[in-house]
Design an enzyme around this catalytic site. Structure first.
Site, PDB file in Angstrom:
ATOM      1  N   CYS A  47     -32.493  23.100 -39.454  1.00 15.34           N
ATOM      2  CA  CYS A  47     -33.823  22.465 -39.344  1.00 15.34           C
ATOM      3  C   CYS A  47     -34.918  23.411 -39.843  1.00 15.34           C
ATOM      4  O   CYS A  47     -34.895  24.615 -39.587  1.00 15.34           O
ATOM      5  CB  CYS A  47     -34.080  22.064 -37.897  1.00 15.34           C
ATOM      6  SG  CYS A  47     -35.625  21.156 -37.683  1.00 15.34           S
ATOM      7  N   CYS A  51     -39.109  25.859 -33.619  1.00 20.57           N
ATOM      8  CA  CYS A  51     -39.155  25.699 -32.158  1.00 20.57           C
ATOM      9  C   CYS A  51     -38.358  26.840 -31.505  1.00 20.57           C
ATOM     10  O   CYS A  51     -37.142  26.948 -31.736  1.00 20.57           O
ATOM     11  CB  CYS A  51     -38.597  24.344 -31.756  1.00 20.57           C
ATOM     12  SG  CYS A  51     -39.301  22.988 -32.730  1.00 20.57           S
ATOM     13  N   CYS A  54     -34.815  26.488 -29.860  1.00 18.75           N
ATOM     14  CA  CYS A  54     -33.809  25.610 -30.463  1.00 18.75           C
ATOM     15  C   CYS A  54     -32.791  26.339 -31.345  1.00 18.75           C
ATOM     16  O   CYS A  54     -33.149  27.016 -32.313  1.00 18.75           O
ATOM     17  CB  CYS A  54     -34.496  24.512 -31.269  1.00 18.75           C
ATOM     18  SG  CYS A  54     -33.319  23.271 -31.853  1.00 18.75           S
ATOM     19  N   CYS A  91     -27.651   8.206 -27.162  1.00 15.23           N
ATOM     20  CA  CYS A  91     -28.798   8.816 -27.839  1.00 15.23           C
ATOM     21  C   CYS A  91     -28.326   9.709 -28.991  1.00 15.23           C
ATOM     22  O   CYS A  91     -27.570  10.652 -28.785  1.00 15.23           O
ATOM     23  CB  CYS A  91     -29.612   9.629 -26.846  1.00 15.23           C
ATOM     24  SG  CYS A  91     -31.048  10.401 -27.605  1.00 15.23           S
ATOM     25  N   CYS A 124     -30.784   4.902 -28.295  1.00 17.22           N
ATOM     26  CA  CYS A 124     -31.932   5.812 -28.335  1.00 17.22           C
ATOM     27  C   CYS A 124     -31.712   6.741 -29.527  1.00 17.22           C
ATOM     28  O   CYS A 124     -30.567   7.077 -29.843  1.00 17.22           O
ATOM     29  CB  CYS A 124     -31.968   6.609 -27.041  1.00 17.22           C
ATOM     30  SG  CYS A 124     -33.131   7.969 -27.025  1.00 17.22           S
ATOM     31  N   CYS A 184     -39.397   7.875 -24.673  1.00 20.12           N
ATOM     32  CA  CYS A 184     -38.704   8.830 -23.814  1.00 20.12           C
ATOM     33  C   CYS A 184     -39.331  10.169 -24.132  1.00 20.12           C
ATOM     34  O   CYS A 184     -39.185  10.678 -25.251  1.00 20.12           O
ATOM     35  CB  CYS A 184     -37.208   8.842 -24.130  1.00 20.12           C
ATOM     36  SG  CYS A 184     -36.335  10.214 -23.357  1.00 20.12           S
ATOM     37  N   ARG A 256     -35.203  12.085 -15.900  1.00 15.78           N
ATOM     38  CA  ARG A 256     -33.862  12.547 -16.289  1.00 15.78           C
ATOM     39  C   ARG A 256     -33.685  14.038 -16.018  1.00 15.78           C
ATOM     40  O   ARG A 256     -34.442  14.863 -16.554  1.00 15.78           O
ATOM     41  CB  ARG A 256     -33.613  12.213 -17.769  1.00 15.78           C
ATOM     42  CG  ARG A 256     -32.187  12.495 -18.222  1.00 15.78           C
ATOM     43  CD  ARG A 256     -31.883  11.868 -19.584  1.00 15.78           C
ATOM     44  NE  ARG A 256     -32.138  10.434 -19.562  1.00 15.78           N
ATOM     45  CZ  ARG A 256     -33.046   9.823 -20.321  1.00 15.78           C
ATOM     46  NH1 ARG A 256     -33.752  10.506 -21.184  1.00 15.78           N
ATOM     47  NH2 ARG A 256     -33.235   8.519 -20.219  1.00 15.78           N
TER      48      ARG A 256
HETATM   49  N1  SAM Z   1     -35.601  17.353 -33.932  1.00 18.55           N
HETATM   50  C1  SAM Z   1     -35.995  16.401 -32.970  1.00 18.55           C
HETATM   51  C2  SAM Z   1     -37.203  16.838 -32.194  1.00 18.55           C
HETATM   52  O1  SAM Z   1     -37.615  17.997 -32.297  1.00 18.55           O
HETATM   53  O2  SAM Z   1     -37.765  16.009 -31.467  1.00 18.55           O
HETATM   54  C3  SAM Z   1     -34.908  15.978 -32.009  1.00 18.55           C
HETATM   55  C4  SAM Z   1     -33.937  16.965 -31.439  1.00 18.55           C
HETATM   56  S1  SAM Z   1     -34.613  18.179 -30.330  1.00 18.55           S
HETATM   57  C5  SAM Z   1     -33.246  19.262 -30.222  1.00 18.55           C
HETATM   58  C6  SAM Z   1     -34.769  17.310 -28.787  1.00 18.55           C
HETATM   59  C7  SAM Z   1     -35.257  18.064 -27.579  1.00 18.55           C
HETATM   60  O3  SAM Z   1     -34.197  18.828 -27.032  1.00 18.55           O
HETATM   61  C8  SAM Z   1     -36.368  19.068 -27.744  1.00 18.55           C
HETATM   62  O4  SAM Z   1     -37.623  18.476 -27.823  1.00 18.55           O
HETATM   63  C9  SAM Z   1     -36.237  19.882 -26.477  1.00 18.55           C
HETATM   64  O5  SAM Z   1     -36.998  19.296 -25.447  1.00 18.55           O
HETATM   65  C10 SAM Z   1     -34.736  19.779 -26.138  1.00 18.55           C
HETATM   66  N2  SAM Z   1     -34.074  21.072 -26.324  1.00 18.55           N
HETATM   67  C11 SAM Z   1     -33.702  21.618 -27.507  1.00 18.55           C
HETATM   68  N3  SAM Z   1     -33.134  22.835 -27.325  1.00 18.55           N
HETATM   69  C12 SAM Z   1     -33.158  23.071 -25.981  1.00 18.55           C
HETATM   70  C13 SAM Z   1     -32.727  24.165 -25.175  1.00 18.55           C
HETATM   71  N4  SAM Z   1     -32.197  25.260 -25.695  1.00 18.55           N
HETATM   72  N5  SAM Z   1     -32.887  24.056 -23.832  1.00 18.55           N
HETATM   73  C14 SAM Z   1     -33.439  22.952 -23.299  1.00 18.55           C
HETATM   74  N6  SAM Z   1     -33.875  21.895 -24.018  1.00 18.55           N
HETATM   75  C15 SAM Z   1     -33.738  21.953 -25.343  1.00 18.55           C
HETATM   76  C1  DTB Z   2     -33.899  15.933 -24.237  1.00 17.77           C
HETATM   77  O1  DTB Z   2     -34.981  15.977 -23.630  1.00 17.77           O
HETATM   78  N1  DTB Z   2     -32.885  16.756 -24.037  1.00 17.77           N
HETATM   79  C2  DTB Z   2     -31.784  16.464 -24.932  1.00 17.77           C
HETATM   80  C3  DTB Z   2     -32.276  15.184 -25.635  1.00 17.77           C
HETATM   81  N2  DTB Z   2     -33.610  15.034 -25.166  1.00 17.77           N
HETATM   82  C4  DTB Z   2     -32.164  15.028 -27.087  1.00 17.77           C
HETATM   83  C5  DTB Z   2     -31.382  17.590 -25.784  1.00 17.77           C
HETATM   84  C6  DTB Z   2     -31.049  18.844 -25.017  1.00 17.77           C
HETATM   85  C7  DTB Z   2     -30.610  19.865 -26.003  1.00 17.77           C
HETATM   86  C8  DTB Z   2     -30.081  21.096 -25.349  1.00 17.77           C
HETATM   87  C9  DTB Z   2     -29.732  22.153 -26.319  1.00 17.77           C
HETATM   88  C10 DTB Z   2     -28.653  21.823 -27.293  1.00 17.77           C
HETATM   89  O2  DTB Z   2     -27.737  21.039 -27.022  1.00 17.77           O
HETATM   90  O3  DTB Z   2     -28.684  22.430 -28.378  1.00 17.77           O
HETATM   91 FE1  SF4 Z   3     -35.776  21.132 -35.387  1.00 16.60          FE
HETATM   92 FE2  SF4 Z   3     -34.827  21.917 -33.023  1.00 16.60          FE
HETATM   93 FE3  SF4 Z   3     -37.455  21.811 -33.418  1.00 16.60          FE
HETATM   94 FE4  SF4 Z   3     -36.052  19.497 -33.248  1.00 16.60          FE
HETATM   95  S1  SF4 Z   3     -36.349  20.999 -31.619  1.00 16.60           S
HETATM   96  S2  SF4 Z   3     -37.652  20.045 -34.761  1.00 16.60           S
HETATM   97  S3  SF4 Z   3     -34.117  20.185 -34.199  1.00 16.60           S
HETATM   98  S4  SF4 Z   3     -36.005  23.187 -34.503  1.00 16.60           S
END
Ligand code: SAM
Ligand code: DTB
Ligand code: SF4
Length: 318
Positions: A47, A51, A54, A91, A124, A184, A256
């Protein structure tokens, strides 16, 4: 809701707070039903965004490799298994800044959504930024809810992400609402934010029109290689207090209990359910990170006399 009201609720003595949240919860929901949602990463890693939490950002050496968009048939196999295990929401997540109209990959996602929606689970997706017309196409293809988290307070957001803004997140949420999909939207705790930041995040959620249909509360899973890999775990009572405050502030939303359950005890999770959490991510994987397995969760449900929430959509018999 005013920030001062949320602060007052959050600061209520612990047992009084969770009792009040339980009361609000029982007014609106069946007290023993918990929604099961299965996640699938349909496009993992690589990506462009930064963030800080992530593992899927291309900027961090997290060990997560960039993969191609999963073909519809592969997604369908996972979706069918999720339904067999009792999930009523499926989802699909993509590690993109956003979707682009006209991009063949967006057309492919629309095709996948059309197929998955025949299975009778709520569909979702979480695909990053959306415009109005993309949102309308997703709705028409069968998406019930769009996940797009604000993640933290507006003030703390620039400390976590620099490649897009908090305002960008709100604009996507407006596009989702305009297209008639459920929103959501929630966030993550444990990213170095203050208690005030957590409540400011919640305050923003209470201003949404209509109110969010579901609110995921994630505890940071500190992913190796990301700037947040050393963050200490969140205290369970802080988590439960936030869940209770969310339940009181947004009585009709599904709250959730999201990422981070692998580090919570059974007792901690039981307190979160008591305080009004009524949805979980179900299955041994989130997007890239671990989640408690189906067997462990089913055993916990049995011990706590919880049952899966029925689906709100009809099964088409696929
Ligand atoms: N790229 C899209 C976005 O940014 O909305 C969708 C995927 S993103 C991984 C979805 C959500 O997962 C993020 O907004 C964050 O709240 C959660 N998330 C991602 N990495 C995480 C982590 N290491 N621990 C907890 N929540 C995480
Ligand atoms: C949300 O709030 N939590 C989920 C879902 N929406 C997409 C994702 C959690 C991701 C946790 C880190 C990972 O699996 O990489
Ligand atoms: Fe990309 Fe992860 Fe940020 Fe979603 S949360 S925009 S997958 S870097």
């Amino acid at each position: 809701m005013q920030l001062t009201d949320l602060q007052a609720i959050y600061a209520t003595p612990f047992f009084e707070l969770i009792s009040r949240a339980r009361g609000v919860y029982l007014e609106h929901w069946h007290g023993n039903e918990v929604q099961l949602c299965t996640l699938l990463s349909i496009k993992t890693g690589g990506c462009s965004e930064d963030c800080g939490y992530c593992a899927q950002s291309a900027r961090y050496a997290s060990g997560v490799k960039a993969e191609r968009l999963l073909p519809t048939q592969e997604v369908m196999e996972v979706a069918r298994r999720a339904r067999e295990n009792g999930s009523t929401r499926f989802c699909m997540g993509a590690a993109w800044k956003g979707v682009r109209e006209g991009d063949p990959r967006f057309e492919q996602v629309l095709g996948t959504v059309r197929e998955v929606s025949k299975l009778g689970m709520e569909v979702c997706v979480t695909l990053g930024q959306l415009s109005d017309s993309e949102a309308r196409q997703l709705k028409a293809a069968g998406v019930k809810a769009y996940n797009h988290n604000i993640d933290t307070s507006p003030e703390h957001y620039p400390n976590i992400v620099t490649t897009h803004t908090f305002e960008d997140r709100l604009n996507t949420i407006k596009a989702v609402q305009g297209a008639g999909m459920d929103v959501c939207c929630g966030g993550i705790i444990g990213m170095g934010e203050s208690e005030l930041d957590r409540l400011k995040m919640l305050q923003v959620l209470t201003t949404f029109e209509p109110a969010p249909e579901s609110v995921p509360i994630n505890c940071l899973m500190p992913m190796p290689g990301t700037p947040m890999e050393e963050q200490p775990p969140v205290d369970i009572f802080e988590m439960v207090r936030l869940i209770a405050t969310t339940r009181i502030a947004l009585p009709k939303a599904k709250v959730r209990l999201s990422a981070g359950r692998t580090r919570m005890t059974k007792e901690g999770q039981a307190l979160a359910f008591f305080a009004g959490a009524n949805s979980i991510f179900f299955g041994d994987k989130l997007l890239t990170a671990e989640n408690p397995g189906v067997d462990a969760d089913m055993a916990l449900f049995k011990e706590l006399d919880l049952v899966p929430q029925p689906s709100s959509v009809a099964v088409a018999g696929v």
